[in-house]
Design an enzyme around this catalytic site. Structure first.
Site, short mmCIF file in Angstrom:
data_model
loop_
_atom_site.label_atom_id
_atom_site.label_comp_id
_atom_site.label_asym_id
_atom_site.label_seq_id
_atom_site.Cartn_x
_atom_site.Cartn_y
_atom_site.Cartn_z
N ASP A 159 43.28 78.66 21.69
CA ASP A 159 42.46 79.10 22.82
C ASP A 159 42.33 80.62 22.71
OD1 ASP A 159 42.18 76.63 24.05
OD2 ASP A 159 43.86 76.92 25.41
N ARG A 211 38.30 66.54 28.95
CA ARG A 211 37.51 67.76 28.72
C ARG A 211 36.06 67.29 28.63
NH1 ARG A 211 41.23 69.82 30.30
NH2 ARG A 211 42.76 71.18 29.32
N ALA A 232 48.82 51.45 26.90
CA ALA A 232 49.86 52.44 27.18
C ALA A 232 50.96 51.88 28.09
CB ALA A 232 49.24 53.68 27.81
N LEU A 239 49.93 66.42 40.96
CA LEU A 239 49.23 67.02 42.10
C LEU A 239 49.46 68.52 42.18
CD1 LEU A 239 50.40 64.26 44.63
CD2 LEU A 239 48.19 64.36 43.47
N ASP A 262 49.79 81.15 36.22
CA ASP A 262 48.82 80.52 35.32
C ASP A 262 49.32 79.09 35.05
OD1 ASP A 262 47.19 79.64 33.26
OD2 ASP A 262 47.85 81.15 31.82
N GLY A 288 49.13 74.54 30.74
CA GLY A 288 50.29 73.95 30.10
C GLY A 288 51.27 73.30 31.07
N ALA A 289 51.06 73.46 32.38
CA ALA A 289 52.01 72.86 33.34
C ALA A 289 52.04 71.34 33.20
CB ALA A 289 51.65 73.26 34.77
N GLY A 290 50.87 70.75 33.03
CA GLY A 290 50.79 69.30 32.86
C GLY A 290 51.50 68.86 31.58
N ASP A 291 51.35 69.63 30.52
CA ASP A 291 51.98 69.29 29.24
C ASP A 291 53.50 69.48 29.33
OD1 ASP A 291 49.37 68.94 28.35
OD2 ASP A 291 49.23 71.02 27.68
N GLY A 314 49.87 81.72 29.86
CA GLY A 314 49.81 80.97 28.61
C GLY A 314 50.57 79.66 28.70
P1 ATP Z 1 46.90 71.03 33.29
O1 ATP Z 1 46.63 71.97 34.44
O2 ATP Z 1 47.96 71.54 32.35
O3 ATP Z 1 45.70 70.49 32.59
P2 ATP Z 1 47.62 68.93 35.21
O4 ATP Z 1 46.45 69.17 36.06
O5 ATP Z 1 48.02 67.58 34.83
O6 ATP Z 1 47.59 69.73 33.86
P3 ATP Z 1 49.26 70.04 37.25
O7 ATP Z 1 49.10 68.95 38.23
O8 ATP Z 1 48.62 71.35 37.49
O9 ATP Z 1 48.90 69.55 35.81
O10 ATP Z 1 50.80 70.33 37.02
C1 ATP Z 1 51.69 69.38 36.46
C2 ATP Z 1 52.99 69.44 37.19
O11 ATP Z 1 53.55 70.74 37.10
C3 ATP Z 1 52.84 69.15 38.67
O12 ATP Z 1 52.92 67.78 38.90
C4 ATP Z 1 54.02 69.93 39.24
O13 ATP Z 1 55.19 69.18 39.09
C5 ATP Z 1 54.11 71.13 38.33
N1 ATP Z 1 53.35 72.28 38.87
C6 ATP Z 1 52.13 72.72 38.49
N2 ATP Z 1 51.72 73.78 39.20
C7 ATP Z 1 52.72 74.04 40.08
C8 ATP Z 1 52.93 75.02 41.11
N3 ATP Z 1 52.04 75.96 41.39
N4 ATP Z 1 54.08 74.96 41.80
C9 ATP Z 1 55.01 74.03 41.55
N5 ATP Z 1 54.87 73.08 40.61
C10 ATP Z 1 53.76 73.08 39.87
#
Ligand code: ATP
Length: 331
Positions: free
Chosen positions: A13, A168, A189, A228, A253, A256-259, A301
């Site tokens: 990226d 995407r 799955a 969520l 930022d 990567g939180a989802g990953d 990041g």
């Molecule tokens: P991405 O944004 O990486 O494409 P996503 O939309 O699946 O992935 P999020 O729902 O944003 O991911 O985040 C995944 C998990 O990370 C959430 O379920 C939560 O547990 C944690 N998380 C993300 N953002 C936050 C936040 N601001 N505060 C607390 N926990 C968070």
């Protein structure tokens, strides 16, 4: 084995050096290695688990750089192959001032799309306790067939299959094609994770109520998760369901939180597969995954933000102690 094998794209990226600008306005960009499946593999390894990545990179400076990042993070790159003719995929990504993410992809075609089934490291895939993938590798041939074949190999060898569609839209020829192809492998799955946006995209309904989520449930599944953001996530298993709130952190930022969440959850599941049948154990695993996602959201990041197990446990302990405080500033 406790090995998590992650399949799909790894790319670079390019993100603006300043926040809140459009791609056109950005004065300069920095490299941010990513690609959801690669992030998941690194997330698992950072937590101390066994992880491998399967995918194709360009035989160029960027491709070699990405393979080195996998190795430096302890990810087995024995499933990585290089394409002599195509470049490593690039994506220019910005979070605009209006909060919308803007993407521009360079994939015409990129090396990741050219992985063939003959190039699969079958022995590595057979060692997987969990085989994880997304949907970007389903878009174009020959990678699509390689992806389907790899799923078959893993399943036959007894692995759990884990799917995070990671929509995407811009990469698909149409919304309808995206929906159809993403759902075409839905029934295979064991573990599926979707975001709120993906839930709405796939069901056509803007709600996270149980009856909407259950439209994505299959009797073949062991676990369905809806993340969520700062609210944590909802989970659905065969015999129980529930929600687990996340930890309150200073969000910087969320890339990567989802990953990070997926990597942490898979790490816990390979350590104790009975977590999928035991609600208490599953909630503990999800808490750990939420904490891992939360930490990742506090730093810029994806890959540099992924925490070690010690960091996650520390945060959990600290924030459990502060549970009754409304806002906790990290660090
Ligand atoms: P991405 O944004 O990486 O494409 P996503 O939309 O699946 O992935 P999020 O729902 O944003 O991911 O985040 C995944 C998990 O990370 C959430 O379920 C939560 O547990 C944690 N998380 C993300 N953002 C936050 C936040 N601001 N505060 C607390 N926990 C968070």
């Amino acid at each position: 084995s406790e090995l998590v094998v992650s399949f799909g794209e790894m790319l670079i990226d390019f993100v603006p050096t300043v926040a809140g600008v459009s791609l056109a306005e950005a004065p300069a960009f920095v490299k941010a290695p990513g690609g959801a499946p690669a992030n998941v593999a690194i997330a698992v390894a950072r937590l101390g688990g066994g992880a491998a990545f399967v995918g194709k990179l360009g035989d160029d400076e960027f491709g070699r750089m990405l393979a080195a990042i996998l190795r430096d993070n302890g990810v087995d790159d024995g499933g990585v192959v290089f394409d002599a003719g195509a470049r490593t995929a690039l994506a220019f990504v910005t979070l605009r001032a209006d909060g919308e993410r803007e993407f521009m992809f360079y994939r015409n075609p990129s090396a990741d799309m050219l992985l063939t089934h003959a190039e699969l490291n079958v022995e590595l895939i057979k060692r997987a306790a969990v085989f994880h993938y997304g949907s970007i590798s389903l878009i174009a041939e020959p990678c699509r067939s390689a992806h389907l074949r790899a799923m078959e190999i893993a399943k036959e060898a007894g692995a759990l299959l884990s799917y995070d569609p990671n929509l995407r839209e811009a990469l698909w020829p149409s919304r309808e094609e995206a929906r159809t192809k993403i759902l075409s492998i839905w029934d295979q799955a064991d573990i599926v994770k979707v975001s709120e946006v993906e839930l709405e995209f796939l069901t056509g309904i803007d709600s996270v109520e149980d009856d909407v989520v259950m439209k994505l449930w299959r009797p073949t599944m062991k676990l369905l998760l809806v993340t969520l953001g700062d609210q944590g996530c909802k989970y659905y298993a065969r015999d129980f369901r529930g929600a687990v709130p996340s930890y309150k952190v200073q969000q910087v930022d969320t890339t990567g939180a989802g990953d990070a969440f997926v990597g942490a959850l898979l790490r816990r599941i390979v350590q104790d597969p009975s977590s999928l049948q035991d609600q208490k154990k599953l909630e503990e695993a999800i808490k750990f995954a939420n904490a891992c996602g939360a930490i990742t959201a506090t730093k810029k990041g994806a890959i540099p933000s992924l925490p070690t197990e010690v960091e996650v446990l520390k945060l959990m302990e600290m924030l459990e102690a502060w549970k009754y405080c409304d806002a906790v500033m990290l660090l």
